[in-house]
Design an enzyme around this catalytic site. Structure first.
Site, mmCIF file in Angstrom:
data_model
loop_
_atom_site.group_PDB
_atom_site.id
_atom_site.type_symbol
_atom_site.label_atom_id
_atom_site.label_comp_id
_atom_site.label_asym_id
_atom_site.label_seq_id
_atom_site.Cartn_x
_atom_site.Cartn_y
_atom_site.Cartn_z
ATOM 1 C CG ASP A 226 -3.880 -5.514 6.118
ATOM 2 O OD1 ASP A 226 -2.970 -5.795 6.009
ATOM 3 O OD2 ASP A 226 -4.726 -6.800 6.722
ATOM 4 C CG HIS A 274 -0.958 -8.034 8.025
ATOM 5 N ND1 HIS A 274 -2.517 -7.573 7.561
ATOM 6 C CD2 HIS A 274 -1.041 -8.525 8.927
ATOM 7 C CE1 HIS A 274 -3.022 -8.014 8.508
ATOM 8 N NE2 HIS A 274 -2.697 -8.900 9.394
ATOM 9 C CB SER A 463 -4.706 -11.382 10.699
ATOM 10 O OG SER A 463 -4.420 -10.278 11.809
#
Length: 638
Positions: A226, A274, A463
């Site tokens: 990620d 994220h 996600s």
């Protein structure tokens, strides 16, 4: 995918890795059932089980029909459309990057039945390939003026730079030696209320989390590939959750060599937040309260593949992702012993045969990886991107946490270009989870502000739903090992997850349905079958001993297939009652899994007796000699 309350951006996730353990060549079976709480095996909220039987050969009936020999199919060499456009260009003076995936002329021996130690396997693989690779390097450098930028053992490939005129000539002269020429710079990105505890309640995972306190943790960590992670966040410390933080952009093939680019090597999750969010959903501790702890107690290895930058005094967070960075991260994760992988990201590649990342996840599965990928947040239909379209991963869609029957409007749906169902299943989204204090669109870190170790935010997207399934897979794998399945193959985890879903039917919107972890009784079976062969598995049910009153049975099978094939194995599934009555069946073409659900009419319990589950293999892919099928059947209350 993740979406902040005031802003939307895309996120994607992928899942678990596992080195195949040794298992019986022909098959095996495990049956588990409820026991009384006095046995210490059950949590009051769930139905863990004791082993009733375990044998190297299943108690099944195997039938054979006349087998037809299939013609051998040779992969035709493929050239990515971006390179084709360059090859048609009159400008021969420019240099181009080319990711060359080579044909394996001398396949390596069956790895998972030969090597228990992965480093031993890797060393032997490289030794096996080196004579051929040495010739390839010499030819590329001397005959085509190439510079070798990187090499990947996972995909048997080299990433090179060479003059366009020589790359065009290589494509014509060497087509017998490669399976794909890819530009190597396929761009992509990440997909982007309530507490996480509400989501855990929605999928029914807490009883399993609590019941496993006495079980040993799995070897290896979960790989989160990620944007990096804020490892100093309170939910990752005391107890610690982060094991490794690596940079696969500037850290070389191991992602760990900071000396290659010492001024640019950076493992932190900066202006995006994220990776921090994804990791916390999988494995946050309880420092911020029980309602915010993650799906599992797994350790996390973070592999940064998303390059981010922001301008002080602005709300701009620029992101860039390169497909070869993802390939680097996947093979580094395997080398580090990670056996579960989460990919909340995508590349802009639609055709399975032309995507280097798809080749990489397929190869990782073949080395034992359990992989979960986010479906996407672009609300498209029939436009699944890499690696979500892979046939060897489970692709995760999203439902609204406050309305679990409502598919999120942003979810990308199938079918894939070859007609397969996607997503494979769904999980909740729209959660409050960890935030690094300076991530997301409009939430950059101002000058001299290093963010927060106590930040939380509400985010949405596939996600977010993907790491829910990734964390659940960690719990399920531990449970399966406790039942006696040492190093369970990925297919067994995949089939169990697909059976633990609540969808009454399979669609390209819901897949198999919402993940639902409350089960009363399960049977697992794995078997190697050939064309025109079938197997019948017996599943005994004693309704009198089921205090929960099971009213439905879910049966799922999964089998591995090459994503690049366009012709699929034809496998059907049937369920018959103890009286021999057909209760449910499915024979959907072009799939790599099948699921059937039977719900007892009249809101009554499933009758006692022996139910029969029949797997029937028709034709196989032209290049296939056999198929390895993984079956799970579970009962539970409606």
């Amino acid at each position: 995918m993740m979406m902040q309350v005031a802003a939307i951006f895309a996120l994607l996730l992928i899942i678990p890795l596992t080195i195949y353990g040794q298992s019986p060549l022909n098959g095996g079976q495990i049956i588990v059932k409820n026991q009384d709480l006095s046995n210490g095996l059950l949590n009051p909220n769930g139905g863990a089980a004791a082993i009733l039987s375990s044998a190297p050969q299943p108690k099944d009936q195997i039938g054979k029909r006349r087998r037809k020999r299939q013609a051998i199919l040779v992969h035709q060499p493929q050239i990515h459309s971006t390179l084709r456009e360059l090859f048609d260009s009159p400008n021969d003076k420019t240099d181009v990057d080319v990711h060359i995936l080579f044909r394996e002329h001398q396949p390596f021996p069956d790895h998972y039945s030969t090597f228990d130690n992965f480093s031993q396997y890797l060393s032997a693989l490289n030794t096996h390939r080196e004579p051929t690779n040495a010739e390839r390097r010499q030819k590329l450098i001397n005959d085509y003026g190439a510079e070798i930028l990187n090499e990947f053992w996972l995909t048997n490939s080299m990433f090179v730079k060479m003059p366009l005129e020589h790359a065009r000539r290589y494509a014509q002269e060497q087509e017998q030696h490669y399976i794909l020429l890819h530009p190597g710079h396929e761009q992509g990105g990440v997909w982007g209320l309530q507490d996480l505890g509400v989501a855990r309640q929605a999928v029914g995972s807490d009883w399993l989390y609590n019941a496993q306190a006495s079980l040993n943790n799995l070897q290896g960590c979960i790989a989160v590939i990620d944007s990096g992670v804020r490892k100093t966040h309170t939910v990752f410390n005391s107890p610690n959750r982060i094991n490794l933080t690596l940079d696969c952009i500037y850290g070389g093939s191991s992602c760990a060599d900071a000396s290659i680019n010492p001024t640019q090597y950076d493992v932190d999750d900066d202006c995006l937040s994220h990776g921090t969010t994804v990791a916390s959903i999988i494995s946050a501790n309880s420092n911020a309260g029980d309602s915010l702890h993650g799906m599992s107690p797994a350790c996390i290895n973070s592999y940064k593949v998303v390059q981010t930058s922001h301008s002080a005094g602005t709300s701009t967070c620029t992101t860039y992702l390169n497909s070869t960075w993802i390939v680097t991260a996947i093979q580094a994760a395997l080398a580090n012993g990670d056996r579960i992988i989460n990919l909340s990201l995508y590349t802009n590649c639609l055709n399975q045969s032309l995507c280097d990342v798809t080749h990489a996840v397929d190869a990782a599965h073949d080395l034992g990886a359990i992989i979960f990928v986010a479906s996407g947040n672009d609300a498209t239909q029939g436009q699944q991107k890499a690696p979500a379209h892979s046939s060897k991963v489970l692709t995760i869609g999203a439902v609204d946490l406050l309305n679990l029957t409502h598919t999120a409007t942003y979810q990308a749906s199938g079918p894939t270009s070859d007609g397969r169902i996607k997503p494979d299943l769904q999980a909740p989204s729209g959660l409050c989870t960890a935030y690094n204090g300076c991530g997301g669109i409009g939430n950059w870190c101002p000058t001299n502000n290093n963010g927060s170790n106590n930040g939380f935010w509400t985010v949405d997207g596939t996600s977010v739903s993907t790491p829910i399934v990734t964390g659940a897979a960690y719990l399920l794998k531990k449970q399966l090992i406790s039942y006696g399945a040492t190093n369970p193959e990925p297919g067994l985890i995949y089939s169990w997850i697909l059976s633990l879903t609540n969808g009454p039917q399979v669609t390209n919107t819901t897949g198999a349905g919402l993940l639902s972890l409350g089960w009363r009784q399960c049977t697992f079976m794995w078997q190697t079958l050939y064309a025109n062969q079938y197997i019948v598995n017996n599943f005994d049910i004693d309704s009198a001993s089921d205090s929960y009153g099971s009213k439905r049975m879910d049966v799922a099978i999964w089998w591995p297939e090459d994503s690049k094939q366009t012709v699929r194995h034809q496998v059907s599934l049937k369920l018959t009652s103890p009286q021999g009555i057909l209760l449910a069946q499915t024979n959907a073409p072009q799939q790599v899994w099948q699921k059937i659900t039977y719900i007892q009419p009249g809101n009554t319990r499933l009758p006692s007796g022996t139910y029969q589950i029949r797997i029937d293999v028709g034709t196989l892919q032209p290049a296939a000699n056999y198929i390895r099928v993984f079956l799970t059947a579970c009962t539970r209350p409606e």
